[in-house]
Design an enzyme around this catalytic site. Structure first.
Site, mmCIF file in Angstrom:
data_model
loop_
_atom_site.group_PDB
_atom_site.id
_atom_site.type_symbol
_atom_site.label_atom_id
_atom_site.label_comp_id
_atom_site.label_asym_id
_atom_site.label_seq_id
_atom_site.Cartn_x
_atom_site.Cartn_y
_atom_site.Cartn_z
ATOM 1 N N GLU A 196 34.887 59.608 -79.638
ATOM 2 C CA GLU A 196 34.763 61.058 -79.522
ATOM 3 C C GLU A 196 36.076 61.659 -79.998
ATOM 4 O O GLU A 196 37.148 61.174 -79.641
ATOM 5 C CB GLU A 196 34.486 61.495 -78.074
ATOM 6 C CG GLU A 196 33.144 61.029 -77.549
ATOM 7 C CD GLU A 196 32.855 61.540 -76.132
ATOM 8 O OE1 GLU A 196 33.483 62.528 -75.711
ATOM 9 O OE2 GLU A 196 32.001 60.935 -75.469
ATOM 10 N N GLU A 242 32.848 56.442 -70.637
ATOM 11 C CA GLU A 242 34.011 56.961 -69.896
ATOM 12 C C GLU A 242 33.944 56.605 -68.402
ATOM 13 O O GLU A 242 33.850 57.480 -67.538
ATOM 14 C CB GLU A 242 34.123 58.481 -70.066
ATOM 15 C CG GLU A 242 34.317 58.922 -71.498
ATOM 16 C CD GLU A 242 34.223 60.441 -71.654
ATOM 17 O OE1 GLU A 242 33.860 61.131 -70.692
ATOM 18 O OE2 GLU A 242 34.507 60.933 -72.765
#
Ligand SMILES: [Zn+2]
Length: 678
Positions: free
Chosen positions: A308, A144
């Site tokens: 995720e 991320e």
């Protein structure tokens, strides 16, 4: 085609005796994938060149023995203390020049040369050791990028920014002209005078200095430079990994635009789009996540990997009392991923962590590792996935409608908003929602996408415009396409400076057959009215937020919306223009939900876009997948109440083999997989 279903796993945080039972439970649930090691740098390399692979060797072996494929991550999102000590100046400096300390994560500058060397070294060492491991199914670079941190504003970045600008503009004179630095005597006499701005597009990048108003060209270029910095940093690691592996390499992006990074650029060299998908496990809405799935599906042209996925709430890491996943929610979000084109769905996370900043974060297994209801729900979903795999493999999500999402437009609107009631991202989302609510698949694509494969293109408030982009849009419409653009179209050039040498919408006035003669921010508390006349529909609707006041200049321009009341009564605000073989609609005002739906019906009909025969009520997601003679519809009921649908045709339930025609009942939070029979 194999579909991957599992959860992210953090064995480095657990004693060795827990690994085997934890991994065995994955296998027994029918899971076949996991993601590991994205924060495990200090366990792999505890001090300079002191590698310990033994624990990771054992974990990889155990996973392989249990038929669990591994996405292995480079661990650069959390540089250990010794790396920080070894790289003076590597810490991220935020927009207010505050240093982000070590002891958390993402505390690095992507341009720092020493940190780049360490990142490349650890990525290469991991790839060398595990690049051909039989458990390996792919690589994730970092984690991320930029999430919650944003761009870096350090001295290294300042120097790199100047180099970046020299490449873009070649001369200081050109830069001064492009940015319009004559305003407030902001002209630069030397490159060294150019510093990073103290203003950014994200909420955490706002200046602490009151009243600071930077040049819009300067701040927009810093966003672009920062995005390019992360892309370059990623490419360095990617290049270190690739020589040692033939497995796909990806990154896990966060949503559509949360990290100041242009994902079209970031994923250009990557094999698949990785994306962290966090739909609410309790809301009766799927909209934001659906748009993100569409975006990720179209980024590389290959089915995205969801690295995720929401596993619920309970203890909340960041406060805010996040609700627990009610029964059915984990199955629902998994099918949301697979139906929307995903090839992989990994929940975050397998077992609740006891330690650290994310301790007690949501998970499938609780702290004690005992399988309970969530585990059983995954088991059921894994079994359904196995049965549905052939139908997923043979079908794809195809669309006749494209919605353009541009990072340059997003940044330009965010950095210099003209109305606090307007958000580019929200407007894009509202248009997307209104279209998918009609039972349509919608592709979210870039301005550079091949538009000719779409019957209809929606362009939300493209505030920046160039002659080249305008030419591509004209070519699309003249060739028979139907284009809908919304207010604040073509107001500024690509340097974020107003277009002054031609009428607005800049470079597109002839395509739409209108000139924007004034603009008028609306007042949400005092909505004004528009008289709509599309031919099929005559009605009065409200508008707020914004309106462009138009005058028609084209021979074939029809006015389909005029202001009612006020001194503007009768002025055009929504138009339709025939151009070549196609149509160009200009929606000069932001409409409320029902009115927007009416306008979209007009444009969809003009574009002859076919819809699913199944009409879905609000809160039910419809995804149609086709391939060869197959036509499969997924229905996901995000509401808690049962719904009754009219299928308007004969369908077979792929899970039960039962046939349905006409009325179809779908329970609350349930999913249906229906194949249309010819
Ligand atoms: Zn920096």
């Amino acid at each position: 085609m194999t579909y991957y279903y599992g959860a992210a796993y953090y064995p480095e945080q657990w004693p060795e005796h827990t690994w085997e039972p934890d991994i065995r439970l994955m296998k027994q649930a029918g899971l076949n994938a996991t993601r590991i090691a994205e924060f495990a740098w200090s366990r792999i390399e505890s001090s300079p060149d002191c590698y310990d692979w033994t624990w990771l060797d054992k974990v990889m072996k155990l996973l392989h023995e249990n038929d669990i494929g591994v996405v292995l991550c480079t661990p650069s999102a959390s540089p250990p203390m010794w790396v920080v000590d070894a790289c003076p100046g590597m810490l991220n400096i935020d927009v207010n020049r505050i240093e982000r300390p070590a002891g958390a994560r993402r505390h690095y500058c992507p341009n720092n040369p020493e940190y780049r060397l360490h990142s490349v070294r650890i990525a290469g060492a991991m790839a060398q050791r595990y690049g051909n491991h039989p458990a390996l199914i792919g690589w994730q670079i970092d984690n991320e990028f930029g999430e919650g941190v944003g761009p870096c504003y350090c001295d290294v970045c300042a120097a790199e920014f100047r180099n970046w600008l020299k490449e873009q503009y070649a001369s200081l004179e050109a830069l001064n002209e492009a940015w319009g630095t004559v305003f407030w005597s902001g002209q630069y006499n030397s490159w060294d005078q150019i510093k990073p701005p103290m203003q950014g597009s994200r909420p955490f990048a706002q200046p602490l200095i009151p009243g600071l108003r930077h040049n819009p060209g300067w701040v927009l270029d810093y966003e672009r430079f920062s995005s390019d910095s992360f892309v370059a940093y990623q490419n360095l690691q990617e290049n270190a990994v690739r020589p040692h592996t033939d497995k796909p390499v990806t990154h896990n992006g966060m949503g559509l635009a949360s990290n100041n990074i242009d994902y079209y650029d970031l994923f250009k060299t990557l094999d698949v789009c990785g994306y962290d998908c966090y739909p609410s496990v309790v809301a009766e809405s799927y909209s934001a996540s659906s748009r993100n799935m569409s975006h990720s599906r179209n980024l590389t042209g290959k089915p995205p990997w969801i690295l995720e996925l929401s596993s619920g709430g309970g203890f909340s890491t960041w406060g805010g009392a996040r609700p627990q996943a009610p029964p059915g929610a984990l199955r629902l979000v998994a099918w949301h991923v697979f139906a929307n084109g995903g090839e992989m769905a990994l929940y975050f996370q397998w077992r609740m962590m006891a330690k650290g900043a994310e301790q007690l974060e949501s998970s499938i297994l609780e702290l004690d590792g005992v399988p309970r209801r969530k585990y059983e729900e995954l088991k059921r979903t894994a079994s359904e996935l196995k049965r549905l795999e052939p139908w997923l493999s043979q079908t794809q999500v195809k669309s006749d409608v494209a919605l353009i999402f541009s990072y340059d437009h997003h940044w330009a609107h965010s950095l210099k908003p003209f109305s606090n009631s307007f958000s580019y991202s929200d407007q894009s989302g509202a248009l997307y929602d209104a279209l998918v609510a009609k039972g349509l698949n919608v592709d979210v694509v870039s301005l550079e996408a091949d538009l000719t494969k779409y019957r209809m293109v929606v362009l939300p408030s493209p505030i920046l415009m160039t002659p080249e982009i305008a030419a591509a849009l004209k070519s699309y419409v003249h060739g028979g396409g139907v284009l809908l653009s919304t207010f604040l179209t073509g107001v500024k050039d690509w340097h974020n400076v107003g277009i002054w040498d031609r009428p607005l919408p800049g470079y597109l006035d002839d395509l739409f057959g209108v000139n924007v003669v004034e603009v008028d921010p609306g007042c949400p508390d005092l909505p004004t009215r528009i008289a709509l006349d599309t031919g099929a529909c005559k009605c009065e609707v409200k508008h707020s937020v914004w309106s462009d006041v138009l005058e028609t200049v084209g021979r074939d321009t029809d006015v389909i919306g005029r202001i009612v009341g006020s001194y503007r009564a009768g002025e055009p605000v929504i138009t339709r223009n025939r151009a070549g073989k196609g149509l160009a609609y200009y929606l000069g005002a932001w409409l409320e939900k029902d009115a927007l739906s009416t306008i979209l019906d007009e444009v969809l009909n003009a574009a002859s876009v076919l819809r699913s025969p199944i009409i879905v009520p609000e809160g039910v997601e419809l995804i149609r997948r086709t391939g060869g003679n197959l036509d499969v519809t997924f229905l996901l009921n995000w509401t808690y109440a049962p719904v009754t649908l009219n299928l308007n045709g004969l369908y077979t339930d792929l899970m039960t083999d039962r046939r349905h025609e006409g009325v179809f009942e779908l329970a609350g939070r349930d999913v249906a997989y229906l194949r249309k029979e010819s």
